[in-house]
Design a protein around this motif. Structure first.
Motif, short mmCIF file in Angstrom:
data_model
loop_
_atom_site.label_atom_id
_atom_site.label_comp_id
_atom_site.label_asym_id
_atom_site.label_seq_id
_atom_site.Cartn_x
_atom_site.Cartn_y
_atom_site.Cartn_z
N LEU A 158 0.87 -1.17 0.00
CA LEU A 158 0.00 0.00 0.00
C LEU A 158 0.91 1.22 0.00
N VAL A 159 0.80 2.03 -1.04
CA VAL A 159 1.69 3.17 -1.18
C VAL A 159 0.87 4.45 -1.26
N GLN A 186 2.74 3.10 4.42
CA GLN A 186 3.84 3.72 5.15
C GLN A 186 3.51 5.14 5.61
N GLY A 187 2.44 5.71 5.07
CA GLY A 187 1.99 7.03 5.47
C GLY A 187 2.49 8.15 4.59
N THR A 188 1.73 9.25 4.60
CA THR A 188 2.11 10.46 3.89
C THR A 188 1.79 11.66 4.78
N GLN A 189 2.72 12.59 4.85
CA GLN A 189 2.57 13.73 5.76
C GLN A 189 1.68 14.80 5.14
N VAL A 190 0.73 15.28 5.93
CA VAL A 190 -0.10 16.43 5.56
C VAL A 190 0.12 17.50 6.61
N SER A 222 -3.84 9.63 -2.32
CA SER A 222 -4.06 8.39 -3.03
C SER A 222 -3.34 7.26 -2.31
N CYS A 223 -3.88 6.07 -2.41
CA CYS A 223 -3.24 4.87 -1.87
C CYS A 223 -3.33 3.80 -2.94
N ALA A 224 -2.20 3.49 -3.54
CA ALA A 224 -2.14 2.48 -4.59
C ALA A 224 -1.85 1.12 -3.98
N CYS A 259 -3.18 4.66 4.84
CA CYS A 259 -4.29 3.81 4.40
C CYS A 259 -4.09 2.42 5.00
N LYS A 260 -5.20 1.74 5.15
CA LYS A 260 -5.20 0.44 5.81
C LYS A 260 -6.16 -0.49 5.09
#
Length: 114
Positions: A4-5, A106-110, A21-23, A96-97
């Motif tokens: 999950l990216v 792995q997460g993305t910073q907002v 987005s989560c691919a 995303c899970k």
């Protein structure tokens, strides 16, 4: 293997919008409900939104209801989080899970700041 990216995070001003987005890969994406979570510094990870495997059902945390929209494209193996009317309190790492057989990205910073 399962992957999950997440992508789409960044710095945005209060009142602005972002789309995460989560691919997904390595599994049959359309079989699984998916969620977005977030974790702010010094706080526990919290559920933001959930979407059913077909996309027909969604649920939101009260704190984001009316501002965020979760969606998915099963043909593209991707789940999205459209975020609007952002406030500094939305600053967090967003994950995303995959549900049922739990797996995390792995997460993305907002960061919401002027």
């Amino acid at each position: 293997q399962v992957q999950l990216v997440e992508s789409g995070g960044g710095l945005v001003q209060p009142g602005g919008s972002l789309r995460l987005s989560c691919a997904a890969s390595g599994f049959t994406f359309s079989n699984y409900p998916m969620s977005w979570y977030r974790q702010a510094p010094g706080k526990e990870r919290e559920l933001v939104a959930t979407i059913s495997s077909s996309g027909g059902n969604t649920n939101y945390a009260d704190s984001v209801k009316g501002r965020f929209t979760i969606s998915r494209d099963n043909a593209k193996n991707t789940v999205y989080l459209q975020m609007g009317s952002l406030v500094p309190e939305d600053t967090a790492v967003y994950y995303c899970k995959r549900l049922l057989r739990d797996y995390w990205g792995q997460g993305t910073q907002v960061t919401v700041s002027s």
